[in-house]
Design an enzyme around this catalytic site. Structure first.
Site, short mmCIF file in Angstrom:
data_model
loop_
_atom_site.label_atom_id
_atom_site.label_comp_id
_atom_site.label_asym_id
_atom_site.label_seq_id
_atom_site.Cartn_x
_atom_site.Cartn_y
_atom_site.Cartn_z
N LYS A 1 45.52 65.98 70.76
CA LYS A 1 46.63 66.93 70.62
C LYS A 1 46.69 67.51 69.19
O LYS A 1 46.78 68.72 69.01
CB LYS A 1 47.98 66.25 70.94
CG LYS A 1 48.08 65.68 72.34
CD LYS A 1 49.46 65.09 72.61
CE LYS A 1 49.82 63.89 71.76
NZ LYS A 1 48.99 62.67 72.04
N ARG B 1 58.47 63.84 75.25
CA ARG B 1 57.82 62.65 75.81
C ARG B 1 58.69 61.91 76.81
O ARG B 1 58.27 60.85 77.32
CB ARG B 1 57.47 61.65 74.71
CG ARG B 1 56.40 62.14 73.80
CD ARG B 1 55.83 60.98 73.02
NE ARG B 1 55.15 61.50 71.87
CZ ARG B 1 54.14 60.91 71.27
NH1 ARG B 1 53.71 59.75 71.67
NH2 ARG B 1 53.58 61.47 70.24
N ARG C 1 50.96 51.91 73.20
CA ARG C 1 51.19 53.37 73.23
C ARG C 1 50.74 53.93 74.58
O ARG C 1 51.40 54.82 75.14
CB ARG C 1 50.44 54.05 72.08
CG ARG C 1 51.15 53.86 70.73
CD ARG C 1 50.20 53.96 69.55
NE ARG C 1 49.60 55.27 69.39
CZ ARG C 1 48.49 55.49 68.67
NH1 ARG C 1 47.88 54.48 68.05
NH2 ARG C 1 48.00 56.70 68.57
P1 AP5 Z 1 44.00 63.40 67.60
O1 AP5 Z 1 43.80 64.87 67.54
O2 AP5 Z 1 44.64 62.75 66.44
O3 AP5 Z 1 44.74 63.02 68.96
P2 AP5 Z 1 46.28 62.94 69.28
O4 AP5 Z 1 46.41 63.23 70.72
O5 AP5 Z 1 47.06 63.76 68.32
O6 AP5 Z 1 46.49 61.38 69.02
P3 AP5 Z 1 47.68 60.62 68.30
O7 AP5 Z 1 47.18 59.25 68.02
O8 AP5 Z 1 48.23 61.42 67.17
O9 AP5 Z 1 48.70 60.61 69.47
P4 AP5 Z 1 49.98 59.78 69.64
O10 AP5 Z 1 50.67 60.53 70.69
O11 AP5 Z 1 49.74 58.34 69.90
O12 AP5 Z 1 50.61 59.78 68.16
P5 AP5 Z 1 51.79 60.62 67.53
O13 AP5 Z 1 51.47 60.80 66.11
O14 AP5 Z 1 52.14 61.78 68.34
O15 AP5 Z 1 42.58 62.74 67.89
C1 AP5 Z 1 42.43 61.33 67.85
C2 AP5 Z 1 41.07 61.00 67.19
O16 AP5 Z 1 40.02 61.53 68.00
C3 AP5 Z 1 40.90 61.64 65.81
O17 AP5 Z 1 40.22 60.76 64.98
C4 AP5 Z 1 40.09 62.90 66.10
O18 AP5 Z 1 39.30 63.28 65.02
C5 AP5 Z 1 39.24 62.45 67.28
N1 AP5 Z 1 38.92 63.56 68.19
C6 AP5 Z 1 39.74 64.59 68.56
N2 AP5 Z 1 39.11 65.40 69.42
C7 AP5 Z 1 37.87 64.88 69.63
C8 AP5 Z 1 36.76 65.27 70.42
N3 AP5 Z 1 36.76 66.37 71.18
N4 AP5 Z 1 35.65 64.49 70.40
C9 AP5 Z 1 35.62 63.37 69.62
N5 AP5 Z 1 36.63 62.95 68.84
C10 AP5 Z 1 37.75 63.70 68.84
O19 AP5 Z 1 53.01 59.57 67.63
C11 AP5 Z 1 53.03 58.39 66.86
C12 AP5 Z 1 54.33 57.64 67.06
O20 AP5 Z 1 55.43 58.47 66.65
C13 AP5 Z 1 54.65 57.26 68.51
O21 AP5 Z 1 54.03 56.06 68.89
C14 AP5 Z 1 56.17 57.15 68.46
O22 AP5 Z 1 56.57 55.95 67.83
C15 AP5 Z 1 56.55 58.30 67.51
N6 AP5 Z 1 56.79 59.56 68.23
C16 AP5 Z 1 56.08 60.71 68.11
N7 AP5 Z 1 56.59 61.66 68.91
C17 AP5 Z 1 57.64 61.11 69.55
C18 AP5 Z 1 58.55 61.59 70.52
N8 AP5 Z 1 58.48 62.85 71.01
N9 AP5 Z 1 59.52 60.74 70.97
C19 AP5 Z 1 59.61 59.49 70.48
N10 AP5 Z 1 58.76 58.96 69.59
C20 AP5 Z 1 57.77 59.77 69.12
MG MG Z 2 48.56 63.39 66.88
#
Ligand code: AP5
Ligand code: MG
Length: 184
Positions: free
Chosen positions: A13, A88, A140
């Site tokens: 994402k 979410r 997660r």
């Molecule tokens: P990346 O692009 O970082 O993927 P992502 O989907 O953004 O993954 P996240 O880990 O950020 O998602 P998440 O939903 O768990 O975390 P968030 O920060 O939103 O890619 C991942 C990896 O893969 C990277 O190293 C990238 O380089 C690699 N990659 C990407 N594309 C690739 C490809 N095509 N091929 C190979 N490699 C690739 O949330 C974190 C925490 O915040 C949550 O756990 C929660 O506590 C809180 N939170 C956030 N939003 C909310 C909400 N709406 N409500 C409540 N709590 C929330």
């Molecule tokens: Mg992210």
């Protein structure tokens, strides 16, 4: 233009939202990044969010909606934005509808990135963010299944959701997303 980039942890994402925001010339809002910044700056929201983010649990909806409402009121959001990691839960989806209705905006498209769990775990373990340990990644993924995945049906019924294969190079995936966004 409001676009939601939807999908489980690690589907790409954040990576894709950055590219899409640049291509479309609109803002990018990652609630995860917003929480991590708030935690680093020890703001009131950061202190509230910390234990949830550390454990890989969802931060309470009221806190999350507040951060989104404030961000979307900023001037660089007037042309629209890519929402990454929000909504979410059903309550967050309802809160978003209210925020958008008040601003006379609507959701253009929900892009649901699909990647299998094995690939997700190996991508996240290789990245190594603080919440990228085996146990927290598993939590997660469980939280996603229980609380977030039901929104796929919700947006499908509204005719807004398109599934996009998230496996392949970053460029391949961004081309698929661009196509999905440009299709009415
Ligand atoms: P990346 O692009 O970082 O993927 P992502 O989907 O953004 O993954 P996240 O880990 O950020 O998602 P998440 O939903 O768990 O975390 P968030 O920060 O939103 O890619 C991942 C990896 O893969 C990277 O190293 C990238 O380089 C690699 N990659 C990407 N594309 C690739 C490809 N095509 N091929 C190979 N490699 C690739 O949330 C974190 C925490 O915040 C949550 O756990 C929660 O506590 C809180 N939170 C956030 N939003 C909310 C909400 N709406 N409500 C409540 N709590 C929330
Ligand atoms: Mg992210």
């Amino acid at each position: 233009m409001i676009i939601i980039l939807f999908g489980a942890p690690g589907v790409g994402k954040g990576t894709q939202a950055q590219i899409l925001a640049r291509n479309l010339g609109i803002a990018h809002l990652s609630t995860g990044d917003a929480f991590r910044t708030a935690i680093a700056n020890k703001t009131e929201i950061g202190l509230l969010a910390q234990s949830y983010v550390d454990a890989g649990d969802l931060v309470p909806d009221s806190v999350t909606a507040k951060i989104v409402q404030e961000a979307m009121a900023a001037s660089d959001f007037q042309n629209g934005c890519i929402l990454d990691g929000f909504p979410r839960t059903q309550q967050q989806a309802a809160a978003l509808d209210e925020i958008l209705a008040a601003a006379h905006k609507h959701i253009h498209k929900v892009v649901n990135l699909e990647v299998d769990n094995e690939t997700i775990v190996s991508r996240l373990m290789a990245r190594g963010r603080q919440d990228d340990t085996k146990e927290i990644i598993q939590n997660r993924l469980n939280v996603y299944q229980q609380e977030t995945a039901p929104l796929v049906e919700h947006y499908l019924h509204r005719g807004l959701l398109t599934n996009v294969n998230g496996i392949g190079t970053v460029e391949e995936v961004s081309n698929r997303i661009l196509k999905a966004v440009q299709t009415a």
